[in-house]
Motif scaffolding. Sequence first.
Motif, PDB file in Angstrom:
ATOM      1  N   LYS A  66      43.519  43.130  54.745  1.00 11.69           N
ATOM      2  CA  LYS A  66      42.832  41.946  55.248  1.00 11.69           C
ATOM      3  C   LYS A  66      41.547  41.691  54.463  1.00 11.69           C
ATOM      4  O   LYS A  66      40.807  40.776  54.773  1.00 11.69           O
ATOM      5  CB  LYS A  66      42.565  42.070  56.752  1.00 11.69           C
ATOM      6  N   LYS A 125      40.220  43.546  34.703  1.00 16.52           N
ATOM      7  CA  LYS A 125      39.247  43.167  35.737  1.00 16.52           C
ATOM      8  C   LYS A 125      39.584  43.735  37.111  1.00 16.52           C
ATOM      9  O   LYS A 125      38.721  44.198  37.840  1.00 16.52           O
ATOM     10  CB  LYS A 125      39.120  41.643  35.793  1.00 16.52           C
ATOM     11  N   TRP A 126      40.873  43.690  37.488  1.00 22.95           N
ATOM     12  CA  TRP A 126      41.253  44.236  38.801  1.00 22.95           C
ATOM     13  C   TRP A 126      40.941  45.724  38.882  1.00 22.95           C
ATOM     14  O   TRP A 126      40.560  46.249  39.922  1.00 22.95           O
ATOM     15  CB  TRP A 126      42.735  43.979  39.092  1.00 22.95           C
ATOM     16  N   LYS A 171      39.238  40.490  51.336  1.00 18.07           N
ATOM     17  CA  LYS A 171      39.300  39.358  50.425  1.00 18.07           C
ATOM     18  C   LYS A 171      39.927  39.772  49.084  1.00 18.07           C
ATOM     19  O   LYS A 171      40.619  38.992  48.447  1.00 18.07           O
ATOM     20  CB  LYS A 171      37.874  38.854  50.205  1.00 18.07           C
ATOM     21  N   GLU A 172      39.683  41.014  48.685  1.00 17.07           N
ATOM     22  CA  GLU A 172      40.190  41.493  47.391  1.00 17.07           C
ATOM     23  C   GLU A 172      41.714  41.487  47.341  1.00 17.07           C
ATOM     24  O   GLU A 172      42.290  41.464  46.258  1.00 17.07           O
ATOM     25  CB  GLU A 172      39.668  42.916  47.111  1.00 17.07           C
ATOM     26  N   LEU A 197      37.132  46.230  39.136  1.00 18.86           N
ATOM     27  CA  LEU A 197      36.644  45.843  40.458  1.00 18.86           C
ATOM     28  C   LEU A 197      36.819  47.008  41.435  1.00 18.86           C
ATOM     29  O   LEU A 197      35.915  47.334  42.210  1.00 18.86           O
ATOM     30  CB  LEU A 197      37.396  44.609  40.973  1.00 18.86           C
ATOM     31  N   MET A 216      47.291  51.590  36.334  1.00 24.97           N
ATOM     32  CA  MET A 216      46.964  51.833  37.746  1.00 24.97           C
ATOM     33  C   MET A 216      46.722  53.319  37.987  1.00 24.97           C
ATOM     34  O   MET A 216      45.818  53.714  38.707  1.00 24.97           O
ATOM     35  CB  MET A 216      48.096  51.347  38.651  1.00 24.97           C
ATOM     36  N   ARG A 259      28.087  42.628  43.614  1.00 20.98           N
ATOM     37  CA  ARG A 259      28.636  43.127  44.870  1.00 20.98           C
ATOM     38  C   ARG A 259      27.506  43.588  45.771  1.00 20.98           C
ATOM     39  O   ARG A 259      26.747  44.461  45.410  1.00 20.98           O
ATOM     40  CB  ARG A 259      29.624  44.264  44.596  1.00 20.98           C
ATOM     41  N   ASN A 318      30.299  52.513  46.564  1.00 15.55           N
ATOM     42  CA  ASN A 318      30.475  53.152  47.875  1.00 15.55           C
ATOM     43  C   ASN A 318      29.989  54.595  47.858  1.00 15.55           C
ATOM     44  O   ASN A 318      29.215  55.022  48.709  1.00 15.55           O
ATOM     45  CB  ASN A 318      31.945  53.138  48.299  1.00 15.55           C
ATOM     46  N   GLU A 373      36.884  36.447  37.917  1.00 15.50           N
ATOM     47  CA  GLU A 373      36.224  37.708  37.536  1.00 15.50           C
ATOM     48  C   GLU A 373      36.833  38.907  38.265  1.00 15.50           C
ATOM     49  O   GLU A 373      36.500  40.051  37.961  1.00 15.50           O
ATOM     50  CB  GLU A 373      34.704  37.623  37.777  1.00 15.50           C
ATOM     51  N   TRP A 374      37.721  38.662  39.224  1.00 11.38           N
ATOM     52  CA  TRP A 374      38.376  39.760  39.932  1.00 11.38           C
ATOM     53  C   TRP A 374      39.749  40.122  39.352  1.00 11.38           C
ATOM     54  O   TRP A 374      40.375  41.077  39.772  1.00 11.38           O
ATOM     55  CB  TRP A 374      38.522  39.426  41.422  1.00 11.38           C
ATOM     56  N   GLY A 375      40.251  39.306  38.437  1.00 10.88           N
ATOM     57  CA  GLY A 375      41.502  39.633  37.774  1.00 10.88           C
ATOM     58  C   GLY A 375      42.742  39.430  38.636  1.00 10.88           C
ATOM     59  O   GLY A 375      42.662  38.896  39.755  1.00 10.88           O
ATOM     60  N   LEU A 377      38.314  50.343  50.892  1.00 10.95           N
ATOM     61  CA  LEU A 377      37.429  50.354  49.736  1.00 10.95           C
ATOM     62  C   LEU A 377      36.530  49.110  49.778  1.00 10.95           C
ATOM     63  O   LEU A 377      37.019  48.001  49.962  1.00 10.95           O
ATOM     64  CB  LEU A 377      38.289  50.334  48.468  1.00 10.95           C
ATOM     65  N   GLY A 378      35.232  49.337  49.645  1.00 16.97           N
ATOM     66  CA  GLY A 378      34.300  48.208  49.630  1.00 16.97           C
ATOM     67  C   GLY A 378      33.890  47.726  51.003  1.00 16.97           C
ATOM     68  O   GLY A 378      33.005  46.879  51.134  1.00 16.97           O
ATOM     69  N   TYR A 379      34.542  48.223  52.036  1.00 14.31           N
ATOM     70  CA  TYR A 379      34.239  47.776  53.394  1.00 14.31           C
ATOM     71  C   TYR A 379      33.995  48.976  54.294  1.00 14.31           C
ATOM     72  O   TYR A 379      34.631  49.146  55.329  1.00 14.31           O
ATOM     73  CB  TYR A 379      35.371  46.890  53.927  1.00 14.31           C
ATOM     74  N   THR A 438      33.561  49.243  42.653  1.00 14.98           N
ATOM     75  CA  THR A 438      33.347  49.229  44.104  1.00 14.98           C
ATOM     76  C   THR A 438      33.351  50.654  44.659  1.00 14.98           C
ATOM     77  O   THR A 438      32.498  51.016  45.471  1.00 14.98           O
ATOM     78  CB  THR A 438      34.433  48.380  44.792  1.00 14.98           C
ATOM     79  N   ILE A 458      47.362  46.016  45.110  1.00 14.70           N
ATOM     80  CA  ILE A 458      48.014  47.335  45.092  1.00 14.70           C
ATOM     81  C   ILE A 458      46.978  48.434  44.820  1.00 14.70           C
ATOM     82  O   ILE A 458      46.944  49.461  45.501  1.00 14.70           O
ATOM     83  CB  ILE A 458      49.141  47.354  44.037  1.00 14.70           C
ATOM     84  N   ILE A 459      46.108  48.206  43.839  1.00 16.25           N
ATOM     85  CA  ILE A 459      45.130  49.243  43.514  1.00 16.25           C
ATOM     86  C   ILE A 459      44.128  49.394  44.664  1.00 16.25           C
ATOM     87  O   ILE A 459      43.608  50.487  44.902  1.00 16.25           O
ATOM     88  CB  ILE A 459      44.417  48.971  42.157  1.00 16.25           C
ATOM     89  N   TRP A 460      43.892  48.295  45.397  1.00 14.29           N
ATOM     90  CA  TRP A 460      42.944  48.397  46.506  1.00 14.29           C
ATOM     91  C   TRP A 460      43.465  49.383  47.564  1.00 14.29           C
ATOM     92  O   TRP A 460      42.725  50.198  48.092  1.00 14.29           O
ATOM     93  CB  TRP A 460      42.685  47.018  47.128  1.00 14.29           C
ATOM     94  N   GLU A 511      48.022  43.193  41.037  1.00 14.86           N
ATOM     95  CA  GLU A 511      47.514  44.532  40.744  1.00 14.86           C
ATOM     96  C   GLU A 511      46.303  44.868  41.620  1.00 14.86           C
ATOM     97  O   GLU A 511      46.143  45.999  42.061  1.00 14.86           O
ATOM     98  CB  GLU A 511      47.092  44.657  39.275  1.00 14.86           C
ATOM     99  N   ARG A 512      45.463  43.879  41.841  1.00 17.02           N
ATOM    100  CA  ARG A 512      44.240  44.094  42.615  1.00 17.02           C
ATOM    101  C   ARG A 512      44.561  44.561  44.036  1.00 17.02           C
ATOM    102  O   ARG A 512      43.963  45.502  44.560  1.00 17.02           O
ATOM    103  CB  ARG A 512      43.454  42.779  42.659  1.00 17.02           C
TER     104      ARG A 512
END
Lengths: 448, 313
Positions: free
Chosen positions: B254, A299-300, B256-257, A303, A275, A121, A311, B267-269, B214-216, A307, B276-278, B273-274
């Motif tokens: 918006k 993995k989710w 990518k995750e 990630l 979660m 990342r 941050n 590798e991001w699964g 998150l991440g941005y 991240t 929602i958790i984001w 779930e990704r």
Amino acid sequence: MALSGVEIFKHLPKTNCKKCGFPTCLAFAMKLAAKGVSIDACPDISEEAKKLLGEASAPPIRLITIGAGDKAVKVGEEVVLFRHDKKFFNPCGFAVAIKDTESSDEIKKKIEAVKTSEIDRVGQKLRVEMIAVTDAANDPAKFASVVKNVVDSAPGVPLILHSMNPSVIEAGLALCADKRPLIYAATNENAEAMAKLAKDKKCPLAIYANGLDALTSLSEKVKGLGVEDIVLDSGARKAKDMLEHFTMIRRSAVKKSFKPFGYPVIAFANRDDSMMEALIAGIGVMKYASIIVLSSIEKWKMLSLLTLRQNIYTDPQVPMQVEQKIYKVGEATDKSPVIVTTNFSLTYFIVRGEIENSKVPCWLAILDVEGLSVLTAWAAGKFSPAKIAAFVKESGIEKTVSHKEVIIPGYVAVLSGSLEEKLGEGWKVVVGPREANALPAFLKSRGA
Amino acid sequence: MAFTIPKENYNGKVYEVELGVGDRAIKIGGESTLPFLSFEGEMPNRPSIAIEIQDLPPNDWPDTVKKVYEKVSSNPVAWAKFCQDELKADAVALRLISTHPDQKDTKPEDAAKLVSEVLNVISIPVIILGSEHIEKDIAVLKTVAETAKGKNCIIGKAQEENHKTIAAVAMANEHKLIAMSQLDVNLAKQLNILLTQMGFVKERILTDPMSSALGYGLEYTYSVMERIRLAALQQNDGAMQPPLVCDIGKNVWKTKETIAAEAELPEWGSLEERGIIWEAMTAAGMIMAGANLLVMRHPKAIELTKKLIEELR
């Protein structure tokens, strides 16, 4: 207690020999006070003064290393409560718990998940660092067999040995003591035995007590037994207790130099709902946990946590940067537009995101301007026509696309004439929108 | 050595602001401490969450969140009612995205008609958001603020370039106002000062520091918010004491995750779930930095965030 530069100066040789790399002893003292240099840089200081100053200049939270070799995890040495005051230094380590009662199939899956957890990342490699072998059977032999399994199949991955029973820990240590695992945990009841194991095997020792008063006395007790490398657990498991305890521990250490709490903190984020577990771990990442033990590492989930950690632990004074190159966004072809901007990671992410939103494939040319945004880079002379032109020429984009047109950010419209000149014959510079959020409309209108 | 609780002494507190009318009105803000540190101050109101809806079918939202609203999202009025009745929302944030010149350029009167219909079917507080087009928002928010008079809505977002008119209509029609600045403590403060100088009551402002996902850029928003909150508490700075609102759904959904399929990035699964958790993790970050009101999209992310808030109290 922190000493001022002048107080430190009194204990230095005052020879101004320059061997430390500073012009005078006073300059060196000032740097020491700011914790910007190690006392070891002075070759002539007396042992007595060194001990005194070493203690005074020691960071308020001890640095603890778990594991050995290039995968070892270093935590602690934090000096602030808020990242904007300086920065958070050593990113918290993540561990997944493996119970010794889990089936060999489950254990194998978890080990594999740790080994394949690495993601890239913004140029950093991030992963789940550790495995916590957890005693659920209260059987030294069973525990040892799982430790052996992990050591053999995940070489180099630092371990946490989790049991309240010293003989279980001893059985585990027999297989991995040279790998410097973290022993978890000494309690008021087993402190002597655990401290002896930690000392004999030179391993860090986590201590567990219920509440901060009990943790204070246990910390002093274990230190008194000769253990230097300590990790703290106040028993906080609910989000509220974690937040409040960890805040009090960090404040006590950093603002009051309260020695019993001058160590990293370990947090456990076990929840049935994965979660929810992720969010609880997130509280730990933001609020002062140095080691976070998870029950699962989908993995989710990782990630999001890796991240978040990246941050939070980013240096607020050093902008995150992405690599200088031409990025292909979508199914770009030789006809696709070429957009130039800077390598500040936020700029890159936002511009890239808007191009993706537009569904118009593009070539995104990212120029290294040391991580500055467009206007700042332009003002600093780093986003200049000469530099942009040189980059475009050297990038080889001329071979990739069949046109000679580049789009520049609207804020630097003023560059367009000069950039066309520098690019040379046949090149055209198009002024794009000022803000990235206008890119989709801009790109779509060009396509039409 | 005995342990003593290291308390900070603060002399300021965040304004308490009431939103909506009647039984379903809510209060946010009012705390005299950093988030959830009840050993040293009061936090009378938990952070509230408004569910975001919009006046266009959410075709550009990722499937994970779009499908949740499939049955109602073609009709904003039904959508609002669904959020109140089925999802038990604290509040609804209606984004008048179709008014943007690049969208449908919907006329202010038509937007106002919709606002009126929405206000008629739900009794929870409503946040009315423009399309963040500086000029168009002036016309749109003026008209809808008049339509919504008496409902104690939140109108937004006023930015430096258009704050005068938008603040004036919010004031005249007795609404609260979101003041948004570009991710900077001093800009946030300056905008609040400009607003109070024109006679806008500062206890009616909500500060939007400009959210990120998150991440941005989450860390920028996070630190700006921490600094705003510390200034409110430590320096008793009135221009820094409005509650903080974070409009995160539109940033999160918006990235990518939340969009990329698992097949594309194994590798991001799992994508479901990704996504929602984001959104939930972004919300957790904002809450820890001092958010009082969140605008979010996915019901499951909202449920998780609420559970976390309960555990923090």
